[in-house]
Write a protein that holds these residues in place. Structure first.
Motif, PDB file in Angstrom:
ATOM      1  N   ILE A 183       0.879  -1.164   0.000  1.00  0.00           N
ATOM      2  CA  ILE A 183       0.000   0.000   0.000  1.00  0.00           C
ATOM      3  C   ILE A 183       0.919   1.217   0.000  1.00  0.00           C
ATOM      4  O   ILE A 183       1.555   1.513   1.018  1.00  0.00           O
ATOM      5  N   PRO A 184       1.045   1.901  -1.137  1.00  0.00           N
ATOM      6  CA  PRO A 184       1.992   3.029  -1.216  1.00  0.00           C
ATOM      7  C   PRO A 184       1.574   4.189  -0.308  1.00  0.00           C
ATOM      8  O   PRO A 184       0.388   4.426  -0.094  1.00  0.00           O
ATOM      9  N   ASP A 185       2.559   4.901   0.196  1.00  0.00           N
ATOM     10  CA  ASP A 185       2.246   6.020   1.087  1.00  0.00           C
ATOM     11  C   ASP A 185       1.604   7.184   0.353  1.00  0.00           C
ATOM     12  O   ASP A 185       0.924   8.000   0.977  1.00  0.00           O
ATOM     13  N   ASP A 186       1.750   7.266  -0.972  1.00  0.00           N
ATOM     14  CA  ASP A 186       1.048   8.332  -1.691  1.00  0.00           C
ATOM     15  C   ASP A 186      -0.426   7.984  -1.920  1.00  0.00           C
ATOM     16  O   ASP A 186      -1.240   8.842  -2.237  1.00  0.00           O
ATOM     17  N   TYR A 187      -0.791   6.710  -1.732  1.00  0.00           N
ATOM     18  CA  TYR A 187      -2.198   6.287  -1.786  1.00  0.00           C
ATOM     19  C   TYR A 187      -2.848   6.468  -0.426  1.00  0.00           C
ATOM     20  O   TYR A 187      -3.977   6.935  -0.315  1.00  0.00           O
TER      21      TYR A 187
ATOM     22  N   THR B  27      -1.730  -0.284  -8.739  1.00  0.00           N
ATOM     23  CA  THR B  27      -1.330  -1.639  -9.139  1.00  0.00           C
ATOM     24  C   THR B  27      -0.758  -2.436  -7.979  1.00  0.00           C
ATOM     25  O   THR B  27      -1.075  -3.613  -7.814  1.00  0.00           O
ATOM     26  N   GLN B  28       0.068  -1.802  -7.135  1.00  0.00           N
ATOM     27  CA  GLN B  28       0.694  -2.525  -6.024  1.00  0.00           C
ATOM     28  C   GLN B  28      -0.355  -3.078  -5.048  1.00  0.00           C
ATOM     29  O   GLN B  28      -0.201  -4.177  -4.518  1.00  0.00           O
TER      30      GLN B  28
ATOM     31  N   ASN C 295      -2.111  -6.003  -6.674  1.00  0.00           N
ATOM     32  CA  ASN C 295      -1.230  -7.171  -6.556  1.00  0.00           C
ATOM     33  C   ASN C 295      -1.319  -7.787  -5.162  1.00  0.00           C
ATOM     34  O   ASN C 295      -1.368  -9.009  -5.014  1.00  0.00           O
ATOM     35  N   LEU C 296      -1.330  -6.937  -4.135  1.00  0.00           N
ATOM     36  CA  LEU C 296      -1.405  -7.410  -2.753  1.00  0.00           C
ATOM     37  C   LEU C 296      -2.705  -8.184  -2.514  1.00  0.00           C
ATOM     38  O   LEU C 296      -2.693  -9.269  -1.935  1.00  0.00           O
ATOM     39  N   ILE C 297      -3.804  -7.644  -2.985  1.00  0.00           N
ATOM     40  CA  ILE C 297      -5.111  -8.296  -2.807  1.00  0.00           C
ATOM     41  C   ILE C 297      -5.136  -9.631  -3.559  1.00  0.00           C
ATOM     42  O   ILE C 297      -5.555 -10.658  -3.021  1.00  0.00           O
ATOM     43  N   ARG C 298      -4.649  -9.623  -4.776  1.00  0.00           N
ATOM     44  CA  ARG C 298      -4.679 -10.850  -5.589  1.00  0.00           C
ATOM     45  C   ARG C 298      -3.731 -11.907  -5.017  1.00  0.00           C
ATOM     46  O   ARG C 298      -4.048 -13.083  -5.010  1.00  0.00           O
ATOM     47  N   GLN C 299      -2.583 -11.484  -4.526  1.00  0.00           N
ATOM     48  CA  GLN C 299      -1.652 -12.434  -3.910  1.00  0.00           C
ATOM     49  C   GLN C 299      -2.273 -13.028  -2.650  1.00  0.00           C
ATOM     50  O   GLN C 299      -2.101 -14.205  -2.365  1.00  0.00           O
ATOM     51  N   THR C 300      -3.001 -12.229  -1.895  1.00  0.00           N
ATOM     52  CA  THR C 300      -3.669 -12.738  -0.700  1.00  0.00           C
ATOM     53  C   THR C 300      -4.729 -13.767  -1.081  1.00  0.00           C
ATOM     54  O   THR C 300      -4.878 -14.789  -0.409  1.00  0.00           O
TER      55      THR C 300
END
Length: 165
Positions: A31-35, A74-75, A78-83
């Protein structure tokens, strides 16, 4: 141990406790800090994602995040899909899943629900792609340079190992 007792089984105290499946797809998953600039909220979301027990819970969390913070980068996708992949792998008693741009490896728990015949069939029908690595691992060699292709390859493989197939 608690889950074993709830299921009416006696826990094996000699076996090290499991913390679920370890998944590494070699993709940016964060979860990027700019998000989401607030560190506390970011940590809480990481915890909620990690504790989501179903794909439905993950979808609800995605909807909440989009509603609160905007479209997912996107990141985060990716995190949700990997989970989600981790949840599937855990149902198959896979303890480690590693997939990079050109190859991957699944490591099974000693007692897995995956039918050994299914693994042998994979290796026999596609020997250039799948190889057994000892008694508890399956290696696969596939070009997965693209993130979407990597996700699809792993998801398809996990689906093919489901006992109901």
């Amino acid at each position: 141990a608690v889950e074993s007792i709830k299921e009416g089984k006696f826990p094996n105290l000699d076996q090290p406790s499991s913390h679920g499946c370890e998944v590494n797809l070699h993709l940016p998953e964060l979860i990027p800090d700019d998000y989401l600039p607030d560190v506390h909220n970011r940590l809480m979301l990481y915890k909620r994602i990690a504790n989501a027990g179903t794909d439905d819970a993950l979808r609800e969390l995605q909807v909440e995040m989009i509603d609160r913070f905007g479209l997912l980068p996107t990141q985060v996708k990716n995190l949700i899909r990997q989970t989600s992949i981790k949840l599937r792998a855990e149902r198959l008693d896979i303890i480690k899943l590693d997939a990079g741009a050109g190859h991957g490896r699944l490591e099974f728990a000693e007692e897995t629900c995956v039918d050994p015949y299914t693994l042998v069939k994979l290796v026999q029908t596609q020997p250039k792609v799948y190889k057994l690595d000892g008694a508890t691992a399956l290696k696969f060699t596939v070009v997965m340079d693209d993130a979407e292709l990597r996700f699809q390859t792993v998801e398809t493989l996990l689906d093919s190992l489901l006992p109901d197939r």
